[in-house]
Design a protein around this motif. Structure first.
Motif, short mmCIF file in Angstrom:
data_model
loop_
_atom_site.label_atom_id
_atom_site.label_comp_id
_atom_site.label_asym_id
_atom_site.label_seq_id
_atom_site.Cartn_x
_atom_site.Cartn_y
_atom_site.Cartn_z
N GLY A 2 22.50 34.98 28.92
CA GLY A 2 22.04 35.63 30.13
C GLY A 2 21.19 36.87 29.94
N LEU A 3 20.62 37.32 31.07
CA LEU A 3 19.83 38.54 31.15
C LEU A 3 20.40 39.52 32.17
CD1 LEU A 3 16.15 37.18 31.01
CD2 LEU A 3 17.44 38.35 29.21
N GLU A 4 21.61 39.24 32.67
CA GLU A 4 22.22 40.09 33.68
C GLU A 4 23.53 40.68 33.14
OE1 GLU A 4 22.51 39.26 38.16
OE2 GLU A 4 24.53 38.77 37.40
N LEU A 5 23.59 42.00 33.13
CA LEU A 5 24.80 42.70 32.73
C LEU A 5 25.59 43.06 33.98
CD1 LEU A 5 25.91 43.88 29.94
CD2 LEU A 5 25.20 46.09 30.87
N ARG A 6 26.89 42.77 33.98
CA ARG A 6 27.73 43.02 35.15
C ARG A 6 28.78 44.08 34.84
NH1 ARG A 6 26.99 37.52 34.69
NH2 ARG A 6 29.00 37.22 33.64
N LEU A 7 28.87 45.08 35.70
CA LEU A 7 29.88 46.13 35.61
C LEU A 7 30.89 45.94 36.73
CD1 LEU A 7 27.70 49.33 35.08
CD2 LEU A 7 29.06 48.18 33.35
N HIS A 8 32.16 45.93 36.39
CA HIS A 8 33.24 45.88 37.38
C HIS A 8 34.16 47.04 37.09
CE1 HIS A 8 37.10 43.76 38.98
NE2 HIS A 8 36.62 44.62 39.85
N ASP A 9 34.13 48.05 37.95
CA ASP A 9 34.92 49.27 37.75
C ASP A 9 35.99 49.39 38.82
OD1 ASP A 9 33.47 49.99 35.56
OD2 ASP A 9 32.27 51.53 36.57
N LEU A 49 27.16 52.89 28.64
CA LEU A 49 26.23 52.01 27.96
C LEU A 49 25.23 52.82 27.15
CD1 LEU A 49 25.55 49.54 30.92
CD2 LEU A 49 27.35 49.41 29.17
N GLY A 50 25.12 52.52 25.88
CA GLY A 50 24.21 53.24 25.00
C GLY A 50 22.87 52.56 24.88
N ALA A 51 22.51 52.16 23.66
CA ALA A 51 21.22 51.51 23.44
C ALA A 51 21.19 50.16 24.14
CB ALA A 51 20.97 51.35 21.95
N ALA A 52 20.04 49.81 24.71
CA ALA A 52 19.84 48.52 25.35
C ALA A 52 18.44 48.03 24.99
CB ALA A 52 19.99 48.62 26.86
N ARG A 53 18.35 46.76 24.58
CA ARG A 53 17.09 46.19 24.13
C ARG A 53 16.92 44.78 24.70
NH1 ARG A 53 20.01 48.83 20.58
NH2 ARG A 53 21.30 46.97 20.38
N TYR A 54 15.67 44.40 24.92
CA TYR A 54 15.37 43.02 25.28
C TYR A 54 14.36 42.48 24.28
CZ TYR A 54 13.56 38.93 27.63
OH TYR A 54 13.16 37.65 27.91
N ARG A 55 14.80 41.50 23.48
CA ARG A 55 13.98 40.92 22.42
C ARG A 55 13.41 42.01 21.52
NH1 ARG A 55 10.81 35.85 25.40
NH2 ARG A 55 12.71 34.65 25.85
N ASP A 84 1.62 45.81 34.88
CA ASP A 84 1.08 44.46 34.69
C ASP A 84 2.09 43.37 35.03
OD1 ASP A 84 2.87 44.69 32.59
OD2 ASP A 84 1.39 44.38 30.99
N GLY A 85 3.27 43.77 35.50
CA GLY A 85 4.29 42.80 35.88
C GLY A 85 4.95 42.08 34.73
N SER A 86 4.70 42.51 33.50
CA SER A 86 5.20 41.78 32.34
C SER A 86 6.69 42.03 32.08
CB SER A 86 4.42 42.19 31.09
OG SER A 86 4.58 43.59 30.82
N LEU A 87 7.22 43.12 32.61
CA LEU A 87 8.60 43.49 32.34
C LEU A 87 9.13 44.30 33.52
CD1 LEU A 87 10.95 43.56 30.23
CD2 LEU A 87 9.99 45.73 29.42
N VAL A 128 17.47 42.18 33.50
CA VAL A 128 16.13 42.24 32.91
C VAL A 128 15.24 41.19 33.57
CG1 VAL A 128 14.79 41.91 30.80
CG2 VAL A 128 16.97 43.13 30.71
N LEU A 129 14.01 41.58 33.90
CA LEU A 129 13.03 40.69 34.51
C LEU A 129 11.92 40.43 33.50
CD1 LEU A 129 12.79 42.61 37.92
CD2 LEU A 129 14.36 40.74 37.32
N ASP A 130 11.80 39.19 33.06
CA ASP A 130 10.87 38.82 32.01
C ASP A 130 9.67 38.10 32.59
OD1 ASP A 130 9.55 38.12 29.73
OD2 ASP A 130 11.04 36.70 29.01
#
Length: 379
Positions: free
Chosen positions: A191-198, A65-71, A285-288, A353-355
Motif C-alpha cells: 500500500g501507499l496509505e498509512l493509517r493512524l488509530h489513536d 513518525l520519523g523518516a518517510a520515503r517513497y521509492r 507538475d502533478g508528479s507527486l 502518497v499520490l503517485d
C-alpha cells in the motif's frame, strides 16, 4: 482486489511465496535502534511496503513518525534537529519553546493535556495544595515520552497483509494527569496509505483536560516552488501577523526564502459526506502529492504551518482538537475536552502518497467536490 499488487503483478500469498523464500525481500517490518549522536538509544520500527512507501515509527518518541520515503524520495520533513533521545529534552528551557528542538520528521504529536502555546493554567482540581497551577510549554509533554511497544508484526488474512505497530504512551505525574495514548500504525503490504488509530483515555480518578494535535510535516521535493495546498476552505479564522507583513500565499508556495518568518493559518475545512476532512499537497507538475484525511468531529480545528526559511523549508498540516487561542481560552469558553476516569477519545487519520498526475488530479477533484477555496490570503 483480493490479492497483492507487487511490482506490477497481481499475486496471491502463495504465488508470492513461490517467488521468494522470504516476503521481507519486497515488504516488511523491522525493529531497529538508532545508535549515534543525539539519536543514540532511540528505538524505532521500520515499515516498508512493496509499493515503495517506507515510514519509521519512533517508539521512544511517543510512537511518532520519523523518516518517510517513497521509492527512495523523502516525503516527510527533516529539520536538522535529529530524532533526539527523550532524555535530552528540556521541557522548561527557552520560555517553554524547547519543543522546537524536538521538531523533526513526518509526525510530531502535541498533547496529551495541552497543545498550542504555553502558559499557566489552574490545577486545583487535582487536590494538591503545593501545586495550585501548572505551567505548560509549546504543544505539551507528549513527544518526549517513550512508548511501551505492544506489537510489531505482519498480520496476514488470506492473500492480504497489513504491517502493524502498536504501542502505548503514559503521561502521568503524582497529583496530576494520568493519561494514556494507545497508538496503532498500519500500512498495507502493497500500500501507499498509512493509517493512524489513536485512543486517549484517562487512567486517573480526577477530571482531566485533554488536547491533541498532529504536527504533520512535509518537505522537499514534495514541497517546492509551485507546490499547491488544496483544501475545501470556507474561511480562514486566524493568521499570524507575518502573513500581512510578508504576503506569501497560503495556497501556492514559493521556493526557500532567506529569513522567512513562519506563517500560520487557521482554516475552516469542510468535511465530506463521510465526515472526513481532506487536504492535499501537490507538486506543480502533478508528479507527486500527499493527501491527509481525518475525522472532522474529533479534530474540528486545522492549521497550515509555513516554514519556508532557507535551510528549514517545510509545510505543516495540523489537525487539532482545539482552536488557536489554546488552553486557557478553551477552559474559559467551555470548549475544553474533559475526561473523567475511564473516558476516552478516538482519532483516525490517514496519510496517503499520490503517485503521478492521475492520482493527484483524482484527489484534487475529490476535494473540489466537497468545496472550493479562496485564491488569495485573507485580508
Amino acid at each position: 482486489m483480493s490479492g497483492l499488487r507487487i511490482f506490477g503483478q497481481d499475486l496471491t500469498a502463495r504465488e508470492l511465496r513461490e517467488r521468494t523464500g522470504d516476503p521481507d525481500s519486497v515488504a516488511g517490518i523491522r525493529q531497529i535502534e538508532l545508535s549515534n549522536g543525539v539519536e543514540r538509544g532511540v528505538r524505532a520500527v521500520q515499515l516498508r511496503s512493496a509499493a515503495g512507501f517506507e515510514v519509521d515509527v519512533l517508539v521512544d518518541r511517543a510512537m511518532d513518525l520519523g523518516a518517510a520515503r517513497y521509492r527512495g524520495v523523502p516525503v516527510g520533513w527533516r529539520s536538522g534537529n535529529g530524532f533526539r533521545h527523550p532524555g535530552l529534552h528540556e521541557h522548561n528551557d527557552e520560555g517553554g519553546l524547547s519543543w522546537l528542538r524536538a521538531l523533526d520528521g513526518l509526525l510530531v504529536s502535541g498533547g496529551l493535556d495541552h497543545t498550542l502555546f504555553g502558559g499557566e493554567v489552574d490545577a486545583t482540581g487535582y487536590g494538591y495544595p503545593p501545586k495550585p497551577a501548572v505551567t505548560h510549554g509549546l504543544h505539551g509533554r507528549l513527544t518526549a515520552i517513550p512508548a511501551r511497544l505492544l506489537e510489531a508484526t505482519e498480520v496476514w488474512d488470506g492473500d492480504r497483509c497489513v504491517l502493524r505497530v502498536r504501542g502505548e504512551v503514559i503521561q502521568a505525574t503524582s497529583f496530576g494527569e494520568h493519561l494514556r495514548l494507545t497508538r496503532t500504525v498500519e500500512l498495507d503490504f502493497d500500500g501507499l496509505e498509512l493509517r493512524l488509530h489513536d485512543v486517549v483515555d484517562n487512567l486517573g480518578f480526577e477530571r482531566t483536560p485533554h488536547m491533541f494535535l498532529y504536527h504533520l510535516n512535509f518537505g522537499w521535493p514534495l514541497v517546492d516552488e509551485g507546490t499547491e495546498f488544496v483544501a475545501p476552505i470556507t474561511a480562514t479564522t486566524w493568521c499570524s501577523d507575518s502573513v500581512a507583513e510578508q504576503g506569501v500565499s497560503y495556497r501556492t508556495l514559493p521556493g526557500p526564502q532567506p529569513g522567512f518568518v513562519e506563517q500560520v493559518f487557521e482554516h475552516q475545512v469542510v468535511a465530506d459526506e463521510s465526515g472526513r476532512s481532506r487536504v492535499a499537497l501537490i507538486r506543480a507538475d502533478g508528479s507527486l502529492g500527499v493527501e491527509v484525511a481525518w475525522d472532522a468531529a474529533t479534530m474540528p480545528a486545522f492549521f497550515e504551518w509555513q516554514n519556508l526559511r532557507s535551510g528549514q523549508y517545510a509545510i505543516g498540516l495540523e489537525p487539532s482538537t482545539h482552536a488557536v487561542a489554546g488552553d486557557a481560552a478553551a477552559r474559559a469558553d467551555g470548549s475544553m475536552t474533559w475526561l473523567e476516569h475511564g473516558e476516552s477519545r478516538t482519532y483516525r487519520t490517514t496519510i496517503r502518497v499520490l503517485d503521478g498526475p492521475e492520482a493527484t488530479e483524482s484527489v484534487r477533484a475529490t476535494i473540489r467536490r466537497t468545496g472550493g477555496q479562496p485564491e488569495e490570503n485573507p485580508r
